[in-house]
Write a protein that holds these residues in place. Sequence first.
Motif, PDB file in Angstrom:
ATOM      1  N   SER A  84       0.688  -1.176  -0.313  1.00  0.00           N
ATOM      2  CA  SER A  84       0.016  -0.286  -0.270  1.00  0.00           C
ATOM      3  C   SER A  84       0.640   1.143   0.011  1.00  0.00           C
ATOM      4  N   ARG A  85       0.189   2.551  -0.196  1.00  0.00           N
ATOM      5  CA  ARG A  85       0.773   3.516  -0.500  1.00  0.00           C
ATOM      6  C   ARG A  85       1.328   4.025   1.036  1.00  0.00           C
ATOM      7  N   PRO A 119       6.787   2.930   1.699  1.00  0.00           N
ATOM      8  CA  PRO A 119       7.961   4.183   2.413  1.00  0.00           C
ATOM      9  C   PRO A 119       8.847   3.608   3.702  1.00  0.00           C
ATOM     10  N   LEU A 120       7.862   2.501   4.706  1.00  0.00           N
ATOM     11  CA  LEU A 120       8.619   2.287   5.412  1.00  0.00           C
ATOM     12  C   LEU A 120       9.211   1.428   5.276  1.00  0.00           C
ATOM     13  N   THR A 140      11.376   4.118  13.177  1.00  0.00           N
ATOM     14  CA  THR A 140      11.716   5.114  14.283  1.00  0.00           C
ATOM     15  C   THR A 140      13.266   5.516  13.349  1.00  0.00           C
ATOM     16  N   GLY A 141      12.933   4.929  11.821  1.00  0.00           N
ATOM     17  CA  GLY A 141      14.084   5.807  11.216  1.00  0.00           C
ATOM     18  C   GLY A 141      13.748   5.867  10.463  1.00  0.00           C
ATOM     19  N   ALA A 142      14.124   6.707   9.694  1.00  0.00           N
ATOM     20  CA  ALA A 142      13.522   6.723   7.939  1.00  0.00           C
ATOM     21  C   ALA A 142      14.699   6.920   6.994  1.00  0.00           C
ATOM     22  N   ARG A 143      16.080   5.924   6.885  1.00  0.00           N
ATOM     23  CA  ARG A 143      17.177   6.891   6.362  1.00  0.00           C
ATOM     24  C   ARG A 143      17.235   6.144   4.444  1.00  0.00           C
ATOM     25  N   ALA A 144      16.003   5.587   4.710  1.00  0.00           N
ATOM     26  CA  ALA A 144      16.303   4.811   3.314  1.00  0.00           C
ATOM     27  C   ALA A 144      16.715   6.035   1.568  1.00  0.00           C
ATOM     28  N   ALA A 145      15.762   7.022   1.832  1.00  0.00           N
ATOM     29  CA  ALA A 145      15.929   7.708   0.529  1.00  0.00           C
ATOM     30  C   ALA A 145      18.023   8.693   0.971  1.00  0.00           C
ATOM     31  N   LYS A 146      17.569   9.121   2.288  1.00  0.00           N
ATOM     32  CA  LYS A 146      19.357   9.567   1.955  1.00  0.00           C
ATOM     33  C   LYS A 146      20.282   8.486   0.685  1.00  0.00           C
ATOM     34  N   LEU A 147      20.503   7.047   1.529  1.00  0.00           N
ATOM     35  CA  LEU A 147      21.334   6.033   1.472  1.00  0.00           C
ATOM     36  C   LEU A 147      20.987   6.807  -0.237  1.00  0.00           C
TER      37      LEU A 147
END
Length: 254
Positions: free
Chosen positions: A41-42, A46-47, A74-81
Amino acid sequence: MEWTDDAVVLGVKKHGETSVIAELMTRERGRHLGLVQGGRSRTLRPLLQPGNSVRAVWRARLEDHLGQFKLESTGARAAKLMETPHGVYALQTIAAHLRLLPERDAHPALFAMLNIVLDNLTAPDIAGELFVRFELAILDELGFGLDLTQCAATGRRRDLIYVSPKSGRAVNREAGAPYAERMLPLPPFLLVANPLEVESASLATIEDGFRLTGFFLDRHVFGPRAIDCPPERDGLIRAVRRAMEKEEREGPTL
């Protein structure tokens, strides 16, 4: 059965029309799979990006069942990586390396190292240093750790510049001189206990580090299992090299 743990997302596979099977590296239960209802799902996509940190609740009727995850960010770092090639390749190689470990075996020290690496992948030199340390941690968890604390021949702790390809132990300059051509270089940054206290290493020493860990991964892990080194690892080394060479020419990006 039910448990709750901190985890890092390694990847997902589609399951049915709307769900996914998530692969997590957890603090207390190692690499663990579980079904995420509505994972495509939308809201949840992202999670579930690799590299993100989550709080995972796992439920199943029996311990050996696949079970289901309920996840909270608890920490969204994927976009930066994903902004840099070395970040993308590092994520892919990390997942491949962690799949060398048996599922559901706890590796809390490796989990801590994983988070340090993921939190510091922006700069290519730091990324290279930390990834070499991560590969050393993988070797250690698999039972093939290197001893870089003292010279294998003399017991001295100073002037360590080589690693013996036979024993995986450090060798100092004097003892290793007669066999220098057969020795593996020991990068100076690996002699600093705290990885976050290391000053930026040179490209040459980082490549020496990858050569060192690659040699022992091939000998003890990939070779005996008759598997190839993940191609993403070569991509990571090339990406780190290109980024560092660019910084040398143009200066760091602010």
